[in-house]
Design an enzyme around this catalytic site. Sequence first.
Site, PDB file in Angstrom:
ATOM      1  N   ALA A 147       0.831  -1.197   0.000  1.00 10.14           N
ATOM      2  CA  ALA A 147       0.000   0.000   0.000  1.00 10.14           C
ATOM      3  C   ALA A 147       0.870   1.253   0.000  1.00 10.14           C
ATOM      4  O   ALA A 147       2.064   1.209   0.315  1.00 10.14           O
ATOM      5  CB  ALA A 147      -0.913   0.003   1.214  1.00 10.14           C
ATOM      6  N   GLY A 157      -0.177  -5.321   0.273  1.00 10.94           N
ATOM      7  CA  GLY A 157      -1.303  -5.323  -0.649  1.00 10.94           C
ATOM      8  C   GLY A 157      -0.999  -6.000  -1.962  1.00 10.94           C
ATOM      9  O   GLY A 157      -1.893  -6.555  -2.606  1.00 10.94           O
ATOM     10  N   GLU A 199      -1.572  -9.544  -1.320  1.00  9.31           N
ATOM     11  CA  GLU A 199      -3.014  -9.752  -1.197  1.00  9.31           C
ATOM     12  C   GLU A 199      -3.709  -9.695  -2.551  1.00  9.31           C
ATOM     13  O   GLU A 199      -4.670 -10.435  -2.800  1.00  9.31           O
ATOM     14  CB  GLU A 199      -3.602  -8.712  -0.240  1.00  9.31           C
ATOM     15  CG  GLU A 199      -3.176  -8.948   1.201  1.00  9.31           C
ATOM     16  CD  GLU A 199      -3.598  -7.838   2.137  1.00  9.31           C
ATOM     17  OE1 GLU A 199      -4.314  -8.118   3.104  1.00  9.31           O
ATOM     18  OE2 GLU A 199      -3.204  -6.671   1.894  1.00  9.31           O
ATOM     19  N   GLU A 237       2.902  -6.018   7.344  1.00  8.50           N
ATOM     20  CA  GLU A 237       2.150  -4.954   8.019  1.00  8.50           C
ATOM     21  C   GLU A 237       2.447  -4.864   9.512  1.00  8.50           C
ATOM     22  O   GLU A 237       2.323  -3.795  10.115  1.00  8.50           O
ATOM     23  CB  GLU A 237       0.648  -5.147   7.798  1.00  8.50           C
ATOM     24  CG  GLU A 237       0.163  -4.810   6.394  1.00  8.50           C
ATOM     25  CD  GLU A 237       0.329  -5.951   5.401  1.00  8.50           C
ATOM     26  OE1 GLU A 237      -0.157  -5.814   4.258  1.00  8.50           O
ATOM     27  OE2 GLU A 237       0.950  -6.981   5.751  1.00  8.50           O
TER      28      GLU A 237
END
Length: 258
Positions: free
Chosen positions: A65, A109, A112, A132
């Site tokens: 992210a 991300g 993911e 994270e």
Amino acid sequence: MPEALVRREARGRAGLITLNRPKQLNALNDAVMDQLGAALLALEEDAGIGAIVIAGGTKAFAAGADIDVMADWSFMDVYQTNFITRNWETIRQIRKPVIAAVSGYAMGGGCELALACDIVIAAGSARFALPEIKLAMLPGAGGTQRLPRAIGKAKAMDMCLSARMLDAAEADRYGLVSRVVPDAELLDHALTLASQIAAFSLPALMAIKESINRAWESPLSEGILFERRALYERFASDDAHEGMHAFLEKRTPTFHHR
């Protein structure tokens, strides 16, 4: 016109979407995800497309992210704007097969996003991680729900709690990726596979995808809801803001466990 952060093209019956933020290693912000969602929906609606490939760059598929954007957000900022839900969930609406072609880093991300695809083709250089925890955050775009389903609870706990990075060979052994190919062959391999799949009956492909997802994701909706709320709660945490600011300032964070 907005900057083209995502490129879309047709290669026969295969649709190719390429993430296009090379200077930021394809970091995923709202603009990128909005454009990715729009590209996916356009290919979903295109009767000439039977399968879709999502690719990044050679250095990074997507390096997580965009922390610079989110470092000062509050709980209400993310809760009121439906952060992640409003654009990340688009990929779950796509009924055609989606293949991730992963080269370089697939972090946070990015990992993911790969997990949300139906098939993951990894180059030898691919690296997967959900780091994270280093920011006092948690994987909030499906990571805590899809990763255990893909590789099992023990290995998912290891990756999420320790920020362990997997190389392509480990990811293949664990079942996170479908196959590993040489870097130079990644895109050709993914497009060849997409073309092979797209040559089959689209209604049958869609039925197979839906059936496998039903078996694999039966309890996922409740897990996603719980995960999303837990992610939002992180924005009420001093440690999360400290972690993100320390990341941006290139220093070691000082956590106070609150």
